[in-house]
Structures are given as structure tokens and as C-alpha cells.
Design a protein around this motif. Sequence first.
Motif, short mmCIF file in Angstrom:
data_model
loop_
_atom_site.label_atom_id
_atom_site.label_comp_id
_atom_site.label_asym_id
_atom_site.label_seq_id
_atom_site.Cartn_x
_atom_site.Cartn_y
_atom_site.Cartn_z
N ALA A 68 -1.40 -27.89 -18.36
CA ALA A 68 -0.33 -27.35 -17.51
C ALA A 68 0.84 -26.96 -18.39
CB ALA A 68 0.10 -28.38 -16.47
N ALA A 69 1.36 -25.78 -18.16
CA ALA A 69 2.53 -25.32 -18.91
C ALA A 69 3.14 -24.14 -18.17
CB ALA A 69 2.15 -24.91 -20.34
N ALA A 70 4.38 -23.86 -18.50
CA ALA A 70 5.08 -22.70 -17.96
C ALA A 70 6.05 -22.22 -19.02
CB ALA A 70 5.81 -23.04 -16.66
N ALA A 71 6.57 -21.02 -18.85
CA ALA A 71 7.59 -20.47 -19.74
C ALA A 71 8.90 -20.46 -18.96
CB ALA A 71 7.22 -19.07 -20.20
N GLY A 72 9.86 -21.26 -19.41
CA GLY A 72 11.08 -21.49 -18.64
C GLY A 72 11.89 -20.25 -18.36
N GLY A 73 11.68 -19.18 -19.11
CA GLY A 73 12.45 -17.97 -18.88
C GLY A 73 12.14 -17.28 -17.57
N CYS A 74 10.97 -17.53 -17.01
CA CYS A 74 10.55 -16.89 -15.76
C CYS A 74 9.53 -17.76 -15.05
CB CYS A 74 9.96 -15.51 -16.04
SG CYS A 74 9.26 -14.71 -14.59
N VAL A 75 9.96 -18.42 -13.99
CA VAL A 75 9.08 -19.27 -13.20
C VAL A 75 9.31 -18.95 -11.72
CG1 VAL A 75 8.45 -21.62 -12.54
CG2 VAL A 75 9.12 -21.14 -14.89
N LEU A 76 8.32 -18.35 -11.09
CA LEU A 76 8.37 -18.16 -9.64
C LEU A 76 7.68 -19.36 -9.00
CD1 LEU A 76 9.13 -16.05 -7.35
CD2 LEU A 76 6.67 -15.58 -7.28
N LEU A 77 8.40 -20.06 -8.15
CA LEU A 77 7.94 -21.35 -7.62
C LEU A 77 8.01 -21.32 -6.10
CD1 LEU A 77 7.16 -24.34 -8.23
CD2 LEU A 77 9.61 -24.81 -8.41
N ARG A 78 6.91 -21.68 -5.47
CA ARG A 78 6.92 -21.79 -4.02
C ARG A 78 7.85 -22.94 -3.62
NH1 ARG A 78 3.10 -19.83 -0.48
NH2 ARG A 78 1.59 -19.60 -2.19
N ALA A 79 8.77 -22.70 -2.73
CA ALA A 79 9.77 -23.70 -2.36
C ALA A 79 9.11 -24.97 -1.82
CB ALA A 79 10.74 -23.12 -1.33
N GLU A 80 8.03 -24.82 -1.07
CA GLU A 80 7.33 -25.98 -0.53
C GLU A 80 6.73 -26.82 -1.67
OE1 GLU A 80 3.57 -27.00 2.48
OE2 GLU A 80 4.04 -24.93 1.92
N ALA A 81 6.19 -26.15 -2.69
CA ALA A 81 5.62 -26.87 -3.83
C ALA A 81 6.73 -27.58 -4.61
CB ALA A 81 4.87 -25.91 -4.74
N ALA A 82 7.90 -26.98 -4.69
CA ALA A 82 9.02 -27.62 -5.38
C ALA A 82 9.43 -28.91 -4.67
CB ALA A 82 10.20 -26.66 -5.45
N GLU A 83 9.48 -28.87 -3.36
CA GLU A 83 9.83 -30.08 -2.60
C GLU A 83 8.75 -31.13 -2.75
OE1 GLU A 83 11.08 -29.60 1.42
OE2 GLU A 83 12.13 -27.72 1.02
N ARG A 84 7.49 -30.71 -2.69
CA ARG A 84 6.39 -31.67 -2.81
C ARG A 84 6.39 -32.36 -4.16
NH1 ARG A 84 2.62 -28.35 -1.42
NH2 ARG A 84 1.83 -27.84 -3.51
N ALA A 85 6.73 -31.62 -5.22
CA ALA A 85 6.74 -32.18 -6.57
C ALA A 85 8.09 -32.77 -6.95
CB ALA A 85 6.36 -31.09 -7.57
#
Length: 391
Positions: free
Chosen positions: A206-223
Amino acid sequence: MGTLMWTAAGSLAAWLWLLLGQGFFWRTDVRLPSSRDPEVWPPVCVVVPARDEAAVLAASLPSLLAQDYPGRAEVFLVDDGSTDGTGPLARELAERHGGLPLTVASPGEPPVGWTGKLWAVRHGIGLARARGPEYLLLTDADIAHAPDSLRRLVAAARTGGFDLVSQMARLRVASGWERLVVPAFVYFFAQLYPFRRVGRRGARTAAAAGGCVLLRAEAAERARIPDAIRHAVIDDVALARAVKGGGGHIWLGLADRMDSVRPYPRLHDLWGMVARSAYAQLRHSPLLLAGTVAGLVLVYLVPPVALVVGVAGGDGVVAVLGAAAWLVMAGTYLPMLRYYRQPPWLAPLLPFTAALYLLMTVDSAVRHHQGRGAAWKGRTYARPDTVADEG
């Protein structure tokens, strides 16, 4: 020569495994997945944490405000205690360029246990949630987006059913040191986190590039983002792990039309960028540091040494093993150089660049043990296990 022969053979074996068994990390064709436009475009809020970013903001913020997104979208720039006029400049740019609505806010100094960036992100997400977005775009203040960037990110997330879509922006490559160090930085990152494995359901990577992260709001709350990762120095990887660990489907790849405008013209600038977080990547473990140093030596430094010593000493086997390993190494680096539009003759210099990264990593550990680790724009962050948990 016997010891060197077996060491060179081990290096070649390592490279053959990396070539075929590490998720084809060296390929650069992992780009934003094909997508179709949704019938109804969901609302999106863009959160931009910014600390002393006046020098780059004029080249990046207008590109966000100019997004041609068909749905409802607005931008929240969170001024994280800037002393260079970042907040007023952002408002001035919004008045001058127009486009998406912009809100500039400041959360104040972060409490103990939070990094400044994540405290700013928390504040921005809090403001955004009042607007009821389906997606949050977390993007750094130095990232310039093409006009269709947000549209393409949302379409890809909707089409692929992704909870997180992240693109690694093309970093600036202008100075000599940037040409030598920056493509290797992305190459090493992909080697640690092969993009194909990141996007595979069931894979642990699992990894992401902090310069551009599109995140589902529901997933953000869940995590519980960002609270669950509030003291993470390498926040993008921590965010991706939290989302994937919560059952989310994530994707990471290289960007085609998204660029970082932040310059790193001198070796000193690049050194600081790597050294501030390298030891954190190793979980501040002396054992992992020793293993990393040994691995870098075996994989990147042994091949040229074996070739030179083998030729000088008349040992053809050692020379051939070293040359073969160096050839595979350079061959896997060529796609990244092409992506960064750099000449192929830089590929054989990868051992030199790897030696620089080795020294940067050791320096990162020294800084941490001296209390100067994870320093960024006037703040120094302690190891997570030394911070009292405030719940």
C-alpha cells in the motif's frame, strides 16, 4: 577473488529477481486507468495544506482554481502557520484568476502528537465535510494540475470503484543534481512499492503519492483519516495503508499532466528532502538501517566494483558477473529516465546516485539520534513511540 565472485553472483541474482519478481516495478506504464464519465458528477472538496509556500503558489494554485470539473467543487487552502504571506497571496490569486471558490483558513499550531501537515489536513477536511463532498482531493501546494485533472481523477475512481486514487506528479528536473537524483528517487520508491501491487486487491503493498490523493469521503471516515495517522512523517504511505487496511481499494500510478513546481536546484536541497524522512521509512530501527545499507551495497555498488576489479585482476568471471548485473540495473532504469525525458547515458550512473542515497539514509539516522530528525520548515518531529497518546 573467490569472495568477490560469489558476492557479484549474489548481486546478479538479486537483479534478476528484481527484474522479474518485484512487480515489474521498473515499468512506467501504470497511468490513470481508462474511465467513463459518470451521469452525475459527485461533489468534491480540494484540501491544500500550505506552510510558507508563497514562492510556488502562483504557479500551482491557479491551476486548481481553473479546473473544468462539471460538478460542484471548491478549494480549501489551510495556511499552516506561514510567515511568508501564503494566506494573503492565495486570496489575491483567487481574486485575480477566479474559478472555483476558495476558502483560506488557519488551524493554529498543531498539538503534541500531530505533524503540521496532517493537522492542517484535519482542519481542511473538517471544513470540507460541512459541504457534504463524496470525494476529497488532498494535494500539495507545489502541484500544478492540468485543467481536466480533477475530472479524470473522479471518473477513474468512479469507474474502477477505487476508494483512493493517487498520482505521483512529475517532479521538476532542471538542474544537474535534479537530473541525477530525482528520477532515481521515483525509481527507488517504485522498487519499494511496485505500483501494480498497490492496485491489486488482496495484496499487502500500500502506498500513495502525497502530492495528489483523491479519497472517497466515506473511506476517510472509515479509516479515521487523518486522526489514525496523525504523527506519521511519511503520511502518504500511512494514509494508503490505513485505507487499504480498512478494506478500501486503492490505486497508484505516474501522472501525465501533473507537475511539481518546487525546485531542488542544489544537492543540499535534495539531500534535505531525502534525509528528513529516510530513517522514519525504516521505522527508526538500527537493524533495518544496517540491512538497508548492506542491501544497497550488494545491489548497487558491487556490480561496478566487480567489473573494475575483475578487469584489473584478470578475472573474467568476476568481470562478467559485475557487468551483467550493472547492465540489468541500467536497463531497468531506462524507462524512468524516458519518463523524465532524460538522456539514456545517465542510466550507468545509477550506482553513484545509489551511493548518495545510502549516505543520505545514514545521515537521516544520525540526525534522528541527534534530535534533528524529521525537520521540515522550522519544525522537528519526534519518533511516534516517544509521543504521548492523547487519544
